[in-house]
Enzyme design. Structure first.
Site, PDB file in Angstrom:
ATOM      1  N   GLY A 117      28.316  25.173  82.330  1.00  0.00           N
ATOM      2  CA  GLY A 117      27.396  26.258  82.664  1.00  0.00           C
ATOM      3  C   GLY A 117      26.206  26.271  81.715  1.00  0.00           C
ATOM      4  N   THR A 140      29.717  26.861  87.644  1.00  0.00           N
ATOM      5  CA  THR A 140      30.134  28.199  87.227  1.00  0.00           C
ATOM      6  C   THR A 140      30.431  29.029  88.464  1.00  0.00           C
ATOM      7  OG1 THR A 140      29.441  30.328  86.311  1.00  0.00           O
ATOM      8  CG2 THR A 140      27.675  28.842  86.913  1.00  0.00           C
ATOM      9  N   ASP A 142      30.003  32.013  88.403  1.00  0.00           N
ATOM     10  CA  ASP A 142      29.041  33.125  88.338  1.00  0.00           C
ATOM     11  C   ASP A 142      27.779  32.856  89.143  1.00  0.00           C
ATOM     12  OD1 ASP A 142      30.832  34.173  86.491  1.00  0.00           O
ATOM     13  OD2 ASP A 142      29.748  33.341  84.778  1.00  0.00           O
ATOM     14  N   GLU A 237      31.708  42.882  86.749  1.00  0.00           N
ATOM     15  CA  GLU A 237      32.075  43.205  85.354  1.00  0.00           C
ATOM     16  C   GLU A 237      30.849  43.538  84.502  1.00  0.00           C
ATOM     17  OE1 GLU A 237      33.962  39.760  83.604  1.00  0.00           O
ATOM     18  OE2 GLU A 237      32.237  38.482  84.004  1.00  0.00           O
ATOM     19  N   GLN A 289      40.160  34.597  90.126  1.00  0.00           N
ATOM     20  CA  GLN A 289      38.949  34.105  90.800  1.00  0.00           C
ATOM     21  C   GLN A 289      38.588  32.679  90.404  1.00  0.00           C
ATOM     22  OE1 GLN A 289      35.961  37.744  90.666  1.00  0.00           O
ATOM     23  NE2 GLN A 289      37.540  37.876  89.114  1.00  0.00           N
TER      24      GLN A 289
HETATM   25  O1  F6P Z   1      31.578  32.288  83.299  1.00  0.00           O
HETATM   26  C1  F6P Z   1      32.756  32.367  84.033  1.00  0.00           C
HETATM   27  C2  F6P Z   1      33.550  33.578  83.633  1.00  0.00           C
HETATM   28  O2  F6P Z   1      34.718  33.599  84.424  1.00  0.00           O
HETATM   29  C3  F6P Z   1      32.806  34.899  83.720  1.00  0.00           C
HETATM   30  O3  F6P Z   1      32.700  35.382  85.031  1.00  0.00           O
HETATM   31  C4  F6P Z   1      33.640  35.755  82.803  1.00  0.00           C
HETATM   32  O4  F6P Z   1      32.876  36.794  82.255  1.00  0.00           O
HETATM   33  C5  F6P Z   1      34.048  34.791  81.731  1.00  0.00           C
HETATM   34  O5  F6P Z   1      33.948  33.498  82.280  1.00  0.00           O
HETATM   35  C6  F6P Z   1      35.441  35.016  81.220  1.00  0.00           C
HETATM   36  O6  F6P Z   1      35.646  34.133  80.169  1.00  0.00           O
HETATM   37  P1  F6P Z   1      37.089  33.831  79.551  1.00  0.00           P
HETATM   38  O7  F6P Z   1      37.875  33.041  80.542  1.00  0.00           O
HETATM   39  O8  F6P Z   1      36.775  33.047  78.349  1.00  0.00           O
HETATM   40  O9  F6P Z   1      37.727  35.151  79.274  1.00  0.00           O
END
Ligand code: F6P
Length: 363
Positions: A117, A140, A142, A237, A289
């Site tokens: 990403g 990503t 996102d 979020e 997700q």
């Molecule tokens: O960037 C992908 C993502 O899943 C975001 O949507 C989320 O905020 C973050 O990574 C969560 O990160 P981690 O898996 O490190 O908690």
């Protein structure tokens, strides 16, 4: 032109459905048609700094197109330029980029293809500026990378979240409740918007539209008066009230992005319940997700991205990132790709269409 005989691959940042499909579509043709050796780097840039690398065999890459996660492992904590180390004084940050460069050279890499990403692309840009041969592949869930119309993983995540909203509808309507579902997406609302639209959520809250509490309360109460005695609120979020900030779960200095978001769903459910007297429940979808098999669309996009990355390597187009523009897979300079994040424009067709069917955005 430099002849490409040794191709490195790493996956950086959070995992994402489709990573293995990219690895496969780089490694298979590299081995089969170009007789190249493919070196897999474990756990992203962390593995490059620590020299955890291995030559991949055809067996490693067989049967992985539909497998979630990444066969190489990944990490959100291994930025070589700001490498976190546990010391007796606590976590200290060091520049270990020289270690990464040494391992790149010791393993004789002609090119390193980094799938990741925006954090990964920033690192790719820095190594490119130092004269190393890097190529980026954007990933990503996102969907927030500016230089590509879409990233693989996004539609897989939206599929999971849509399915969850469909399922939540049953309980919402049976119990006449307000069901709040918190989805991922970091500072962009693409997942909430996509899943909220596809799942027919009554309210969608995204970071790009700071919401007013009163608007949400009015919307669920109005639905009740119309005879719709339940509501689904899909909240990103990163969504935040017009007066207030992001809800942060924790900060972790070791991460490339130290902020971990989470908790806005609870806040929305609590406030809606207090203000309206309606019964509310919250579901946080979290890493569901990111897990599981990529959708057919994501497998195809990932495969096209991998093939293009290898093509760029062969053409010695280093410092480029693969990108989707319309229906065409093309390439963009990494330095341009990292200029901005791709958030949801307020005139996005998805927003217009959602508003047309009565969806509340809290504004
Ligand atoms: O960037 C992908 C993502 O899943 C975001 O949507 C989320 O905020 C973050 O990574 C969560 O990160 P981690 O898996 O490190 O908690």
């Amino acid at each position: 032109m430099k002849s490409i005989k040794r191709v490195g691959i790493l996956t950086g940042g959070g995992d994402c459905p489709g990573l293995n499909a990219v690895i496969r579509s780089i490694a298979k043709p590299a081995m089969t048609y170009f007789g190249a050796t493919v070196v897999g780097i474990e756990d992203g840039f962390e593995g490059l700094v620590e020299g955890r690398m291995r030559e991949l065999t055809p067996k490693d890459i067989g049967g992985i197109i539909g497998v979630g996660g990444t066969i190489l492992g990944t990490s959100t904590k291994g930025n070589p330029f700001q490498f976190p180390v546990d010391t007796p004084k606590g976590i200290e940050i060091f520049d270990y980029s020289e270690n990464a460069i040494r391992n790149y050279k010791d393993w004789g890499l002609d090119v390193l293809i980094a799938i990741g990403g925006d954090g990964t692309m920033h690192i790719v840009d820095r190594f490119t500026n130092m004269g190393l041969n890097f190529i980026g592949v954007p990933k990503t869930i996102d969907n927030d990378l500016a230089a590509t119309d879409v990233t693989f993983g996004y539609y897989s995540a939206v599929g999971v979240a849509t399915d969850a909203i469909d399922r939540l509808h049953s309980t919402a309507s049976a119990h006449h409740r307000v069901m709040v579902v918190e989805v991922m997406g970091r500072y962009a609302g693409w997942i909430a918007l996509g899943a909220g639209l596809a799942g027919g959520a009554d309210s969608i809250l995204i970071p790009e539209i700071p919401f007013k509490w009163e608007k949400i309360y009015e919307h669920v109460l109005r639905r009740g008066k119309q005879g719709d005695r339940f509501s689904i609120v899909c909240v990103a979020e990163g969504a935040k009230p017009a007066e207030g900030g992001l809800v942060v779960k924790e900060t972790d200095k070791k991460r490339t992005d130290p902020i971990r978001l989470g908790g806005i769903g609870d806040l929305v459910a609590r406030n809606v319940s207090d203000a309206t007297g309606l019964e509310t429940r919250v579901t946080v979808l979290g890493h569901l997700q990111r897990g599981g098999s990529p959708t057919a669309y994501d497998r195809i996009l990932a495969t096209k991205f991998g093939a293009k990355a290898l093509e760029l390597a062969w053409e010695n187009k280093f410092g480029y990132m693969v990108s989707l523009r319309g229906t065409e897979v093309t390439a963009v300079a990494v330095k341009e790709a990292i200029l901005t994040l791709r958030t949801v424009p307020l005139n996005a067709q998805e927003i217009i269409a959602a508003r047309a069917v009565g969806t509340c955005f809290g504004d």
